[in-house]
Design a protein around this motif. Structure first.
Motif, PDB file in Angstrom:
ATOM      1  N   ASP A  69       0.934  -0.873   0.333  1.00  0.00           N
ATOM      2  CA  ASP A  69       0.084  -0.342  -0.022  1.00  0.00           C
ATOM      3  C   ASP A  69       1.113   1.514   0.167  1.00  0.00           C
ATOM      4  N   ILE A  77      -1.127  -5.479  -0.568  1.00  0.00           N
ATOM      5  CA  ILE A  77      -2.468  -4.954  -0.888  1.00  0.00           C
ATOM      6  C   ILE A  77      -2.315  -5.956  -2.495  1.00  0.00           C
ATOM      7  N   GLN A 142      -2.125   0.427  -7.831  1.00  0.00           N
ATOM      8  CA  GLN A 142      -2.869   0.293  -7.270  1.00  0.00           C
ATOM      9  C   GLN A 142      -4.605   0.643  -6.615  1.00  0.00           C
ATOM     10  N   GLY A 148     -10.372  -1.946  -2.877  1.00  0.00           N
ATOM     11  CA  GLY A 148      -9.449  -0.241  -2.303  1.00  0.00           C
ATOM     12  C   GLY A 148      -9.612   0.688  -3.316  1.00  0.00           C
TER      13      GLY A 148
END
Length: 400
Positions: A69, A77, A142, A148
């Motif tokens: 992360d 992640i 990400q 997320g």
């Protein structure tokens, strides 16, 4: 107050570039999924739908891998992306790898590049690398296509995602060498430069030979630049980028209330930002008639500065050579600001091979620069010296 609002918009003008979104087709599972998302671990590789591939690729895969992360700086992640392999058998030692950092596409999962047909410009560019004998790994970053929120413009998050994509595919048995080039355009150019800066500490095992960045943003210069007050009442699609920042910030930390800095007129477009990809987001801003004057009621940059603390570069002293290509007519990431970054990076001790392309704008520079960047790439991959050109010839827009 208005000067601060306009400065915010000028800062964010440096982060354009897009890929046109299309619907993703079904994919056939090739590999069993695992749950241990250790950084750099390949979790899954599946054939990419044909329409999402590249013409020069012999094989195209959708990948899922573990990373860290980048917002918190810790914690496992999962990230998605794509891998494109050249046609034919790999050469002795394996294909060298280009790690591609993409530009702004949106912040919703459906905007992830691996789920969409890439723009003609990007396809042309990435096909060039494949034809030259490089494999291409392209992270989604990400939170784009993975669990997320997407930390839009967070260069540390983009760097971690890029470096772990490299690790994942290099350990996947795809016939790759250990030699890597990091390549990006616009927002992705900033991500590429940041990735080269984070690599020695975060991924010392990755053999980065060089970085290629075109249309690179210079956040420090953009944040302090003023904007022509005459532009305040003009409809401005760049406001879409600010709405992405506000939406991503609220998803990451609900304490950031967009109503603190956005007007009632801008709030409907803000509501669309969470899941609207960039082309449609531009249209939403234009259709709403949003201007810098009627969209903000506070200092946007000051309010969201804590969220963007990792939007800059960790260092200007890059340990491997960097190619920077600038269009003289670039106004998206203004050419004088790119030149200032080149000068600062050179002063910090980086080896920068800088090129200015007369008459070209932000987008056109990408493919025009490939004739020069391919030579740079061969030198860098071979470990041969790259000559620094910190003061390239050619005037840029804004020179006096």
């Amino acid at each position: 107050m208005m000067a601060n609002r306009l400065r915010s918009a000028a800062m964010l003008a440096a982060f354009g570039l897009l890929a046109v979104p299309f619907a993703v087709s079904a994919q056939t599972v090739l590999a069993a999924e695992t749950s241990a998302a250790a950084p750099g671990r390949l979790l899954d590789a599946r054939p990419l739908a044909p329409e999402l591939g590249l013409e020069e690729a012999g094989r195209a895969l959708a990948i899922r891998y573990g990373s860290t992360d980048g917002v918190a700086g810790q914690g496992a992640i999962e990230v998605t992306g794509a891998l494109f392999l050249p046609q034919g058998a790999p050469p002795k030692g394996g294909w060298p790898l280009v790690a591609w950092a993409h530009g702004t596409v949106g912040i919703g999962d459906d905007c992830a590049p691996s789920r969409n047909v890439r723009s003609l410009r990007d396809r042309t560019y990435l096909n060039h690398w494949l034809a030259e004998g490089y494999a291409v790994v392209a992270t989604d970053y990400q939170g784009l296509g993975s669990p997320g929120p997407h930390p839009y413009l967070d260069s540390r998050a983009a760097a971690y995602s890029t470096l772990d994509a490299i690790r994942a595919v290099q350990g996947g048995g795809f016939g790759l060498s250990g030699k890597v080039l990091i390549v990006g355009q616009s927002q992705g150019a900033g991500a590429a430069f940041a990735t080269a800066g984070y690599a020695p500490d975060y991924a010392p095992d990755v053999d980065v030979r060089g970085t290629i960045a075109t249309g690179i943003p210079n956040l420090a210069a953009a944040a302090s630049a003023g904007t022509d007050p005459d532009a305040a009442d003009k409809v401005d699609r760049i406001i879409a980028y600010l709405l992405y920042i506000a939406s991503a910030a609220q998803q990451i930390d609900p304490k950031y209330d967009p109503a603190a800095v956005l007007t009632d007129r801008a709030m409907p477009a803000f509501a669309e930002a969470a899941d609207t990809c960039v082309v449609d987001m531009f249209k939403a801003v234009v259709d709403a008639g949003l201007t810098r004057a009627n969209s903000f009621k506070g200092d946007f940059w000051r309010y969201y500065a804590p969220v963007l603390k990792h939007a800059g570069y960790p260092t200007l002293k890059i340990t491997t050579p960097v190619f920077i290509g600038t269009g003289s007519e670039d106004v998206d990431t203004p050419a004088p600001m790119q030149r200032a970054l080149v000068e600062s990076a050179c002063a910090a001790g980086s080896t920068i091979e800088a090129h200015v392309y007369p008459g070209l704008d932000h987008s056109a520079t990408l493919n025009r620069s490939s004739a020069d960047s391919r030579i740079f790439a061969r030198q860098a991959i071979a470990g041969k010296p790259v000559a620094a050109t910190c003061s390239p010839a050619g005037a840029v827009r804004g020179d006096h």
